[in-house]
Design an enzyme around this catalytic site. Structure first.
Site, PDB file in Angstrom:
ATOM      1  N   LYS A 152       3.984  -8.605   1.799  1.00 31.14           N
ATOM      2  CA  LYS A 152       3.287  -7.381   2.419  1.00 31.14           C
ATOM      3  C   LYS A 152       1.793  -7.814   2.513  1.00 31.14           C
ATOM      4  CE  LYS A 152       6.059  -3.712   0.800  1.00 31.14           C
ATOM      5  NZ  LYS A 152       6.491  -2.819  -0.237  1.00 31.14           N
ATOM      6  N   GLN A 178       4.773  -0.284  -5.911  1.00 31.03           N
ATOM      7  CA  GLN A 178       5.840  -0.914  -5.549  1.00 31.03           C
ATOM      8  C   GLN A 178       7.120  -0.453  -6.618  1.00 31.03           C
ATOM      9  OE1 GLN A 178       6.913  -3.214  -3.149  1.00 31.03           O
ATOM     10  NE2 GLN A 178       8.799  -3.356  -3.982  1.00 31.03           N
ATOM     11  N   ASP A 214       4.057   4.467   2.281  1.00 29.18           N
ATOM     12  CA  ASP A 214       5.272   4.079   2.090  1.00 29.18           C
ATOM     13  C   ASP A 214       6.141   5.257   2.612  1.00 29.18           C
ATOM     14  OD1 ASP A 214       6.340   1.569   1.159  1.00 29.18           O
ATOM     15  OD2 ASP A 214       5.941   1.998  -0.919  1.00 29.18           O
TER      16      ASP A 214
END
Length: 303
Positions: free
Chosen positions: A54, A98, A121
């Site tokens: 990412k 995460q 997200d």
């Protein structure tokens, strides 16, 4: 049947070029480039690799990026304090935490603490709820990436029977809701199968489109699909493989060698959904950046 690969590497590369051009447009207009922050807890191998990818992609696009690391011993309060700081930092356009997190931390509490307008997200209940009823929202990155694959390969979805294997909050549920919406891709008749579903094979054999997101390696076999099916394999399980330097190989939820000959379109693993997930996260960050700078931006589907 001669199948065609749904090539996530190629489509994500096309999208990277498009997003990079938009970043240059933002900077040329006198604004700062988009800024994304990732919070990583611990040293899980899969999470490390994913976050590194990412960060690398964001850098290549011209984003500003920042990685905040914590050890497994981090307290829930420390994480919540960091999220609060990022929520109130005007220089940050979007951030992610995460997953998975250590067991002593309530993941849902962490997700709900994130400002929905910076939740790139797409996991916050507000974004999930808006997505389900077709309102502008950040769509969870993996479902968004799958939709983009279907769209860019002109896969017909209207009136088709779409079977989603798996009911996770991150992929299965939002994927089913999105494929039902009055939109393209969408307008499908959707069936969701999971670990308690009886005779899954009888259902998958009726499917025009199968989205496999169970996390069970090589679950979908050749005798479970009909000719001409479109197959999207979300699975990425590390399976031991002594012949490889790494000692493992990434394996999808589909027995590719059996299913591909009957499919019209199918994603490879790796190189299918994975690259699309990362680039979709970047697109969400770009959308946030444009809107926060008063520039026109289109959410997936809903603008």
């Amino acid at each position: 049947m001669n199948y065609q690969l749904l090539d996530g590497k190629k489509i994500s590369a096309d999208m990277k070029a498009e997003i990079a051009a938009e970043v240059k447009e933002i900077v040329a207009a006198g604004h700062k480039p988009p800024k994304m922050v990732a919070i990583l807890v611990g040293h899980d191998g899969g999470s490390e690799t994913y976050v590194a990818s990412k960060m690398k992609t964001g850098h290549e696009l011209g984003f500003e990026d920042e990685l905040i690391r914590f050890e497994d011993s981090v307290t829930e309060k420390e994480l919540l304090d960091t999220i609060d700081r990022l929520n109130n930092d005007d220089s940050v356009d979007g951030f992610i935490v995460q997953l998975p997190l250590p067991k002593h931390i309530d993941e849902q509490k962490i997700i709900e603490a994130i400002n929905p307008n910076k939740d790139v997200d797409g996991f916050h209940p507000i974004n999930v709820g808006k997505t389900s009823i077709g309102l502008p929202s950040f769509v969870s990155a993996t479902p968004a990436g799958i939709l983009e694959l279907l769209k860019r390969y002109n896969i017909e979805t209207k009136g088709k029977h779409c079977v989603v294997l798996g009911r996770s909050n991150i992929v299965g549920k939002p994927m089913a809701q999105l494929m039902m919406l009055k939109a393209y891709p969408g307008d499908s008749t959707v069936t969701v199968c999971h670990s308690r579903t009886k005779d899954i094979a009888a259902i998958t054999r009726e499917a025009d489109i199968i989205i496999a997101a169970l996390g069970t390696p090589e679950f979908l076999a050749g005798d479970m699909v009909k000719e001409g099916v479109v197959v999207v394999d979300v699975g990425t399980t590390r399976v031991p493989d002594a012949s490889r330097k790494s000692g493992f190989k990434l394996t999808g939820d589909v027995k590719f060698d059996e299913v591909a000959p009957k499919a019209s379109y199918i994603t490879p693993v790796p190189g299918g959904v994975g690259p699309m997930t990362i680039i979709s996260l970047m697109r969400n960050t770009l959308i946030s950046a444009r809107r926060r700078r008063g520039m026109e931006a289109k959410y997936l589907y809903f603008s």
